[in-house]
Write an enzyme that holds these catalytic residues in place. Structure first.
Site, short mmCIF file in Angstrom:
data_model
loop_
_atom_site.label_atom_id
_atom_site.label_comp_id
_atom_site.label_asym_id
_atom_site.label_seq_id
_atom_site.Cartn_x
_atom_site.Cartn_y
_atom_site.Cartn_z
N CYS A 139 -19.50 -32.29 36.06
CA CYS A 139 -20.26 -33.07 35.08
C CYS A 139 -21.12 -32.11 34.27
CB CYS A 139 -21.14 -34.09 35.81
SG CYS A 139 -22.30 -34.94 34.74
N GLU A 182 -19.30 -42.30 35.58
CA GLU A 182 -20.08 -42.86 34.47
C GLU A 182 -20.93 -44.04 34.94
OE1 GLU A 182 -20.01 -40.76 32.26
OE2 GLU A 182 -18.16 -39.85 32.95
N HIS A 185 -23.95 -42.71 36.52
CA HIS A 185 -24.93 -42.31 35.50
C HIS A 185 -25.75 -43.50 35.03
CE1 HIS A 185 -24.50 -38.08 34.62
NE2 HIS A 185 -23.18 -38.17 34.57
#
Length: 240
Positions: A139, A182, A185
């Site tokens: 990442c 994602e 996140h």
């Protein structure tokens, strides 16, 4: 105990996803004035970068949960354009809005067929398989290299499209792995959460690491198991 059927290569598992003053959530799902100005500044300066955990004030922003956004938000198109430009420039497979400093629940995923980046608004996990998939993930908000993970191989999600349509979809394989990063996140969880750099293989050190293992084919189940064991032993040996 479940087992991972394969391990994707570092290039396939790359999931890429500016300082911003946090502000209260608008009841209508709108972006705050500070966030809109942030997007304007990025557009004027052609910025294509992400926040980094190595910068304390940026890490704080990355660790805050993102809030919902309305599909009819007038700033959404500018946000999506910035996100697409950033993820393409950084050669990523996915990106969350918070990674460019806007903590709203928007994520991009490059679809394997065609290579286009699809936008997901307010995505939610619905179900996940018990089958696990081993991957070496990276990442760009955590510039420490690759970390081995095992995630569900199939993921069912519910989300909105930019035009407001409600959708439900099941992602599999690499797409499922990337999108789970994602989603993390959006919840304020990072690839580095609960870990430190010793648990990562530097991005320019993967070839050397595989040479230490004695194999280079991470699609091979035996090689995958040996690489995982060597990674764990190496990280534990590095403990102070």
């Amino acid at each position: 105990m479940t087992t991972s059927p394969r391990s994707c290569t570092p290039s396939l598992c790359l999931a890429l996803v500016l300082p911003l003053v946090a502000a209260a959530c608008h009841a209508d799902g709108g972006l705050t004035p500070a966030e809109i100005e942030h997007l304007r500044q990025r557009a004027r300066s052609a910025i294509a970068t992400t926040l980094s955990v190595d910068i304390p004030e940026q890490r704080i922003r990355l660790e805050q949960p993102s809030r919902p956004i309305a599909p009819d938000n007038p700033a959404l198109s500018a946000l999506l354009a910035d996100m697409r430009g950033t993820v393409r420039a950084m050669h990523g497979l996915g990106l969350a809005a918070v990674q460019i400093g806007v903590p709203v629940r928007v994520a991009l995923l490059r679809r394997e067929a065609g290579g286009e980046f699809q936008a997901f608004l307010n995505p939610q996990r619905v179900a996940a398989s018990t089958q696990r998939l081993g991957s070496w993930e990276r990442c760009l908000s955590v510039p420490w290299g690759y970390r081995y993970t095992e995630r569900p191989a199939h993921l069912t999600i519910r989300y909105q499209t930019p035009d407001g349509a409600e959708r439900r979809e099941t992602l599999s394989g690499t797409e499922a792995v990337v999108f789970q990063q994602e989603l993390d996140h959006l919840d304020g969880t990072l690839l580095s959460s609960g870990h430190d750099p010793r648990w990562f293989i530097p991005k320019d050190g993967m070839a050397g690491f595989l040479a230490e293992v004695g194999c280079a084919d991470l699609e091979n189940a035996d090689c995958q198991a040996r690489a995982r064991a060597h990674w764990q032993a190496r990280a534990k040996a590095a403990r102070p």
